[in-house]
Scaffold this active site. Structure first.
Site, short mmCIF file in Angstrom:
data_model
loop_
_atom_site.label_atom_id
_atom_site.label_comp_id
_atom_site.label_asym_id
_atom_site.label_seq_id
_atom_site.Cartn_x
_atom_site.Cartn_y
_atom_site.Cartn_z
N ARG A 1 -9.25 -22.68 47.89
CA ARG A 1 -9.79 -23.75 48.66
C ARG A 1 -9.69 -24.08 50.12
O ARG A 1 -9.53 -25.27 50.50
CB ARG A 1 -9.56 -25.22 47.57
CG ARG A 1 -9.50 -25.01 46.08
CD ARG A 1 -11.10 -25.28 45.87
NE ARG A 1 -11.12 -25.61 44.57
CZ ARG A 1 -11.10 -24.50 43.38
NH1 ARG A 1 -11.38 -23.41 43.85
NH2 ARG A 1 -11.28 -24.88 42.33
N SER B 1 -13.26 -32.90 41.90
CA SER B 1 -11.74 -33.05 42.12
C SER B 1 -11.52 -33.57 43.44
O SER B 1 -11.92 -32.94 44.35
CB SER B 1 -11.08 -31.57 41.98
OG SER B 1 -11.58 -30.73 40.87
N GLU C 1 -8.71 -32.76 48.45
CA GLU C 1 -9.61 -31.56 48.34
C GLU C 1 -10.91 -32.18 49.22
O GLU C 1 -11.30 -31.32 50.11
CB GLU C 1 -10.02 -31.21 47.13
CG GLU C 1 -10.97 -29.74 47.22
CD GLU C 1 -11.35 -29.37 45.73
OE1 GLU C 1 -10.42 -28.96 45.19
OE2 GLU C 1 -12.45 -29.49 45.56
#
Ligand code: FAD
Ligand code: NAP
Length: 337
Positions: free
Chosen positions: A163, A237, A333
């Protein structure tokens, strides 16, 4: 080029947060980038907006918000095994996945139904169900604001990680990604190691899977588990799954016997952030209109009128409680604007 002022952004972010952009424009042609760069009356700060599915708007956005609507999909090259496809950054990600499926090209079928646009895919190296987009990216083309020119980054220049990429760090706010070239496979290599896919294929009665059936399995799992932003505001998320040392994990496992983990390197493991958050009783909790989703503890939601800062406060409380119980620092995130 049409510049709007005080543009409402509620329809431009999947959290459904009500706020405004000081200046706003749609980017439909590459030439417009030269125009924007040359216009001294426009604010210096330029912010790129794709599908708005990975941002949390905590205040009115200052500067010029550029909504990326560059369109086009072009085959650049092919050989016996691969096809190189250049995709303009404003294309919708899932529509590109469907293009690949229709043309029997494999590599991104596990990434079906991820919201957002193609230009944001390299940004956090989107990933799901055992696949990361970095494994299909050949190169990224971007407009460099300070240099007033297009630059090309090869895959190895992008510093891709879990990520992560150079676009979230060294090049943050310095470039606007205009196109991504993917190298897709003519002969499929299926990624079925993620348990839920196998189980779903069995439920669907599929014994010899194809890229299409894998994508269908992923879509079915996602539809059953994840909140649809059209029904309830969210950005997927909210936190990354933390990676901790094997040593720390062994100590925690002695105390919390059912703590799940996945190996990352020989001395590191990934722990699902959703499990940590759920253990602390956050799942389903609601503070006014900000909450933690009832089915998925990793997803924060807006029940209607939550502000970005209310959601951010809830996220910070969760981070604090996870740190004090497990000594693990969660990182967000979602990009905070
Ligand atoms: P935006 O939210 O518009 O932007 C995100 C960031 O990228 C911003 O900082 C923005 O400035 C920057 N950016 C966007 N476009 C450009 C560009 N062209 N050039 C430079 N910077 C740019 N993510 C996953 O990885 N895996 C998943 O499985 C997944 N599932 C999700 C499920 C749901 C229900 C939701 C709501 C989100 C999910 N996400 C997932 C997160 C999100 O969809 C992805 O991160 C997606 O790539 C974001 O795309 P976007 O166009 O909406 O980006
Ligand atoms: P899940 O299947 O309930 O699993 C929980 C976590 O465990 C996942 O986040 C995943 O990490 C990890 N995991 C599970 N099986 C694994 C395996 N075989 N190998 C390595 N790691 C494994 O997760 P979920 O929430 O329903 O999400 C399913 C997939 O979609 C995940 O890959 C997730 O990342 C992705 N997703 C991402 C977002 C987002 O916004 N980023 C939103 C929804 C779903 P990883 O996250 O590293 O895969």
């Amino acid at each position: 080029m049409i510049i709007q002022q005080n543009k409402p952004l509620k329809a431009y972010n999947t959290f459904g947060i009500e706020t405004t952009a000081e200046y706003f424009t749609e980017l439909k042609h590459l030439d417009t980038l030269h125009e924007i760069a040359a216009d001294e009356t426009l604010p210096k700060r330029k912010v790129v907006l794709g599908g708005g599915s990975n941002i949390l708007l905590t205040k009115p956005v200052t500067g010029l918000v550029i909504h990326n609507s560059l369109k086009g999909i072009f085959i650049k090259e092919e050989n016996e095994q691969h096809v190189w496809v250049e995709v303009m950054a404003g294309e919708v990600w899932h529509e590109f996945v469907q293009y690949a499926l229709t043309n029997h090209l494999s590599g991104i079928e596990n990434l079906a139904l991820i919201p957002g646009r193609v230009g944001a895919a390299p940004m956090q190296n989107i990933g799901a169900y055992g696949v990361e987009v970095k494994d299909t990216i050949d190169q990224v083309t971007a407009w460099h604001w300070a240099e007033k020119r297009f630059i090309v980054l090869r895959n190895e220049d992008c510093d891709f990680g879990y990520r992560e990429s150079i676009f979230k760090h060294l090049l943050k706010d310095k470039v606007l990604i205009t196109a991504v070239t993917f190298r897709l496979n003519k002969r499929p290599t299926l990624h079925l190691e993620y348990g839920a896919i196998q189980a779903q294929l069995e439920t669907m009665g599929v014994s010899s899977p194809s890229i299409k059936s894998v994508a269908e399995a992923v879509m079915a799992i996602r539809r059953s588990k994840l909140p649809d932003p059209a029904m309830i505001g969210n950005a997927g998320s909210f936190f990354k799954n933390p990676t901790i040392s094997k040593q720390q994990f062994d100590l925690l496992k002695a105390q919390f016997h059912d703590m799940p983990s996945y190996p990352v390197a020989h001395d590191q493991v990934k722990v699902p952030a959703g499990w940590l958050i759920e253990q602390l009783g956050w799942k389903g909790i609601r503070r006014h209109d900000a909450g933690v989703h009832v089915k998925q503890a990793l997803v924060l939601v807006n029940y209607g009128k939550a502000s970005g800062s209310e959601i951010q406060s809830l996220a910070l409380e969760i981070i604090k409680s996870v740190q004090s119980k497990f000594d693990i620092l969660l990182s967000m995130e979602v990009n905070i604007w």
